[in-house]
Motif scaffolding. Structure first.
Motif, short mmCIF file in Angstrom:
data_model
loop_
_atom_site.label_atom_id
_atom_site.label_comp_id
_atom_site.label_asym_id
_atom_site.label_seq_id
_atom_site.Cartn_x
_atom_site.Cartn_y
_atom_site.Cartn_z
N ARG A 249 0.86 -1.28 0.11
CA ARG A 249 -0.18 -0.10 0.11
C ARG A 249 0.72 1.22 -0.09
NH1 ARG A 249 -3.29 0.38 5.08
NH2 ARG A 249 -1.96 1.90 5.86
N PRO A 250 0.63 2.16 -0.92
CA PRO A 250 1.56 3.46 -1.13
C PRO A 250 1.02 4.37 0.49
CG PRO A 250 -0.25 3.61 -2.64
CD PRO A 250 -0.26 2.31 -2.06
N THR A 251 2.19 4.99 0.73
CA THR A 251 1.97 6.03 1.67
C THR A 251 1.25 7.38 1.27
OG1 THR A 251 4.21 6.98 1.72
CG2 THR A 251 3.78 4.86 3.04
N ALA A 252 1.53 7.61 -0.08
CA ALA A 252 0.95 8.86 -0.65
C ALA A 252 0.56 8.64 -2.22
CB ALA A 252 1.92 9.80 -0.74
N ILE A 253 -0.35 9.18 -2.55
CA ILE A 253 -1.13 9.28 -3.97
C ILE A 253 -1.04 10.41 -4.42
CG2 ILE A 253 -3.00 8.19 -5.22
CD1 ILE A 253 -3.61 6.20 -3.06
N MET A 254 -0.51 10.56 -5.70
CA MET A 254 -1.01 11.88 -6.41
C MET A 254 -1.99 11.42 -7.45
SD MET A 254 2.51 12.71 -8.33
CE MET A 254 1.69 13.73 -9.73
N THR A 255 -2.88 12.39 -7.93
CA THR A 255 -3.69 12.24 -9.02
C THR A 255 -3.39 13.13 -10.13
OG1 THR A 255 -5.62 13.42 -7.90
CG2 THR A 255 -5.41 11.13 -7.53
N GLY A 272 -11.66 2.44 5.86
CA GLY A 272 -11.32 2.75 7.22
C GLY A 272 -9.90 3.46 7.21
N LEU A 273 -9.43 3.99 6.37
CA LEU A 273 -8.21 4.83 6.13
C LEU A 273 -8.38 6.29 6.44
CD1 LEU A 273 -6.33 2.68 3.42
CD2 LEU A 273 -5.91 2.33 5.83
N ARG A 274 -7.41 6.87 6.96
CA ARG A 274 -7.59 8.21 7.16
C ARG A 274 -6.65 9.03 6.44
NH1 ARG A 274 -5.73 8.56 13.17
NH2 ARG A 274 -4.28 6.97 12.22
N VAL A 275 -7.10 10.33 5.89
CA VAL A 275 -6.34 11.32 5.04
C VAL A 275 -5.94 12.34 6.09
CG1 VAL A 275 -6.09 12.65 3.19
CG2 VAL A 275 -7.39 10.20 3.07
N PRO A 276 -4.72 12.75 6.27
CA PRO A 276 -3.48 12.07 5.73
C PRO A 276 -2.68 10.85 6.80
CG PRO A 276 -3.08 14.09 6.80
CD PRO A 276 -4.25 13.92 6.87
N GLN A 277 -3.29 10.66 7.85
CA GLN A 277 -2.54 9.87 8.77
C GLN A 277 -2.35 8.71 8.01
OE1 GLN A 277 -5.39 11.51 9.12
NE2 GLN A 277 -5.57 12.45 11.31
N ASP A 278 -3.09 7.86 7.42
CA ASP A 278 -2.71 6.69 6.93
C ASP A 278 -2.18 6.79 5.64
OD1 ASP A 278 -3.38 4.99 9.26
OD2 ASP A 278 -5.43 5.78 8.50
N PRO A 333 2.79 25.93 -13.25
CA PRO A 333 1.82 25.37 -12.23
C PRO A 333 2.59 25.72 -10.69
CG PRO A 333 3.54 23.72 -13.07
CD PRO A 333 3.48 24.94 -13.85
N ARG A 334 1.52 25.88 -9.76
CA ARG A 334 1.90 26.05 -8.39
C ARG A 334 1.45 25.14 -7.37
NH1 ARG A 334 -0.73 29.47 -4.93
NH2 ARG A 334 -2.47 29.89 -6.31
N LEU A 335 2.27 24.53 -6.62
CA LEU A 335 1.88 23.60 -5.48
C LEU A 335 1.15 24.44 -4.39
CD1 LEU A 335 1.62 20.63 -4.73
CD2 LEU A 335 3.59 20.88 -3.51
N VAL A 336 -0.24 24.23 -4.15
CA VAL A 336 -0.81 24.73 -2.91
C VAL A 336 -1.05 23.67 -2.02
CG1 VAL A 336 -3.03 25.86 -2.03
CG2 VAL A 336 -2.10 26.16 -4.39
N VAL A 337 -0.41 23.70 -0.90
CA VAL A 337 -0.35 22.83 0.23
C VAL A 337 -1.33 22.85 1.23
CG1 VAL A 337 1.22 21.90 2.02
CG2 VAL A 337 2.30 22.45 -0.13
N ARG A 338 -2.29 21.79 1.26
CA ARG A 338 -3.17 22.00 2.49
C ARG A 338 -2.97 20.55 3.24
NH1 ARG A 338 -6.03 23.43 -2.31
NH2 ARG A 338 -6.61 25.68 -2.30
N ARG A 339 -4.41 20.33 3.96
CA ARG A 339 -4.06 19.19 5.22
C ARG A 339 -4.26 17.85 4.67
NH1 ARG A 339 -7.89 23.10 7.89
NH2 ARG A 339 -9.52 21.44 7.63
N SER A 340 -4.25 17.64 3.55
CA SER A 340 -4.07 16.25 2.99
C SER A 340 -2.84 15.54 3.06
CB SER A 340 -5.05 16.02 1.76
OG SER A 340 -4.15 16.64 0.65
N THR A 341 -2.02 16.47 3.10
CA THR A 341 -0.61 15.62 3.11
C THR A 341 0.27 15.83 4.55
OG1 THR A 341 0.22 17.70 2.11
CG2 THR A 341 -0.24 15.81 0.69
N SER A 342 0.87 14.92 4.84
CA SER A 342 1.72 14.82 6.24
C SER A 342 2.76 13.80 5.94
CB SER A 342 0.92 14.88 7.30
OG SER A 342 0.29 13.63 7.48
N ALA A 343 3.73 13.77 6.93
CA ALA A 343 4.58 12.81 7.03
C ALA A 343 3.84 11.48 7.23
CB ALA A 343 5.44 13.01 8.39
#
Length: 347
Positions: A249-255, A272-278, A333-343
């Protein structure tokens, strides 16, 4: 029921001329935006048109050489990025005589080709094709006779104008961001496209190449995975189910589209997986949905409104003969970072 005799008689160009106290030739010149018409004449005729509620007959205008209609082709009306593009087109044409007609043709190449032919048959003055899936040869043939702007595809052309995003750079921005958070197992969900379309540098092809190059630059080529699925909620859902239930299972998915990212999110929720915790999740297009308080999706901003307004401006330049050479405009393009990504959890 209203009888034929009771219906309001259609106002003609002769009625407008009589009301304005000018010749029908003068009214015709105003309608055609002909060179040499004074501002006073423009104001006088347009005031008469407004008072009489005059609407030019589209078919008659077409026989005179222009219908003042622009056709816009798109595949999926549920992709909110297209709404951003359409807003840009509308705002650019707001003070003009042009009316926008939308053809939502679906993902099928044949259906898109049929819609394009229908727009040409209706004598639309120009076409804006958003990432068309129809064969490139057909688009080139259409552009020979009807001014055309293609949004999205990177294939160079000296026949039609192009507005595109630096998708390779956009993919790299995402990978760099996720790697900086500690992710290594990063998957990409990208549209499949079709080789039969003859387009060699579609947005999904360029995005995938940028993703693979960025993964290799970080020494993560062995972790690279591309899951091909339609840019729709259902397409993202299917891709999410496939990736998130697999052995690794990937730890991150980009679309490649926000609409697909939301489908992946739906799959994660069902599992039952949480974004971004899981699993961290990144979209593309930075649509209004990405910034919703309950979503807060990290996404790549393609400046959709600017893409639309630029395409409309370029098209009218060709339609009205102000430019006869094809041009290509690229958005950064410009990356806009929000809460769906974390370590990742194990970082």
């Amino acid at each position: 029921m209203e009888s034929a005799s009771q219906r309001k008689k259609r106002v003609t160009i002769t009625d407008v001329a009589r009301h304005a106290g000018v010749s029908t030739a003068a009214v015709s010149k105003v309608l055609r935006n002909a060179y040499g018409v004074s501002a006073a004449m423009q104001e006088r005729v347009r005031a008469a048109m407004a008072e009489l509620d005059y609407r030019p007959h589209a078919a008659a205008r077409g026989m005179r050489g222009r219908t003042y209609t622009i056709g816009v082709l798109l595949d999926n009306i549920r992709n909110t990025f297209f709404a951003d593009i359409l807003d840009g087109i509308r705002d650019q044409l707001h003070d003009s005589e042009y009316t926008v007609m939308i053809g939502a043709a679906g993902f099928g190449a044949d259906a898109q080709a049929k819609t394009i032919r229908s727009m040409v048959d209706r004598q639309m003055d120009g076409l804006i094709l958003i990432a068309p899936g129809t064969q490139r040869s057909e688009v080139l043939a259409t552009a020979q006779s009807t001014p055309t702007v293609v949004i999205g595809h990177h294939d160079p052309s000296d026949i039609h104008d192009s507005v595109l995003d630096a998708d390779g750079l956009g993919a790299a921005l995402v990978v760099d961001h996720l790697v900086s958070l500690g992710h290594r197992d990063i998957a990409l969900v990208s549209a499949q496209g079709t080789k039969a379309s003859q387009w060699t540098r579609t947005p999904e092809i360029v995005l995938t190449s940028g993703y693979l190059e960025a993964m290799e630059r970080h020494g993560l080529q062995e972790h690279a995975r591309v899951c091909q699925s339609a840019y729709s909620d259902e397409g993202g859902y299917k891709a999410g189910m496939s990736l998130l239930t697999g052995e690794r299972r990937p730890t991150a998915i980009m679309t490649g589209a926000d609409v697909a990212a939301l489908g992946v999110w739906r799959a994660a929720h069902e599992l039952g997986l949480r974004v971004p915790q899981d699993v961290s999740l990144v979209g593309y297009n930075n649509t209004a949905n990405a910034d919703l308080a309950t979503v807060q999706l990290t996404s790549v901003d393609q400046a959709g409104h600017t893409m639309g307004s630029t395409a409309a401006k370029m098209l009218i330049e060709r339609v009205e003969g102000h430019r006869d050479r094809a041009t290509q405009t690229t958005m950064t393009p410009r990356l806009v970072v929000r809460r769906s990504t974390s370590a990742p959890a194990d970082a």
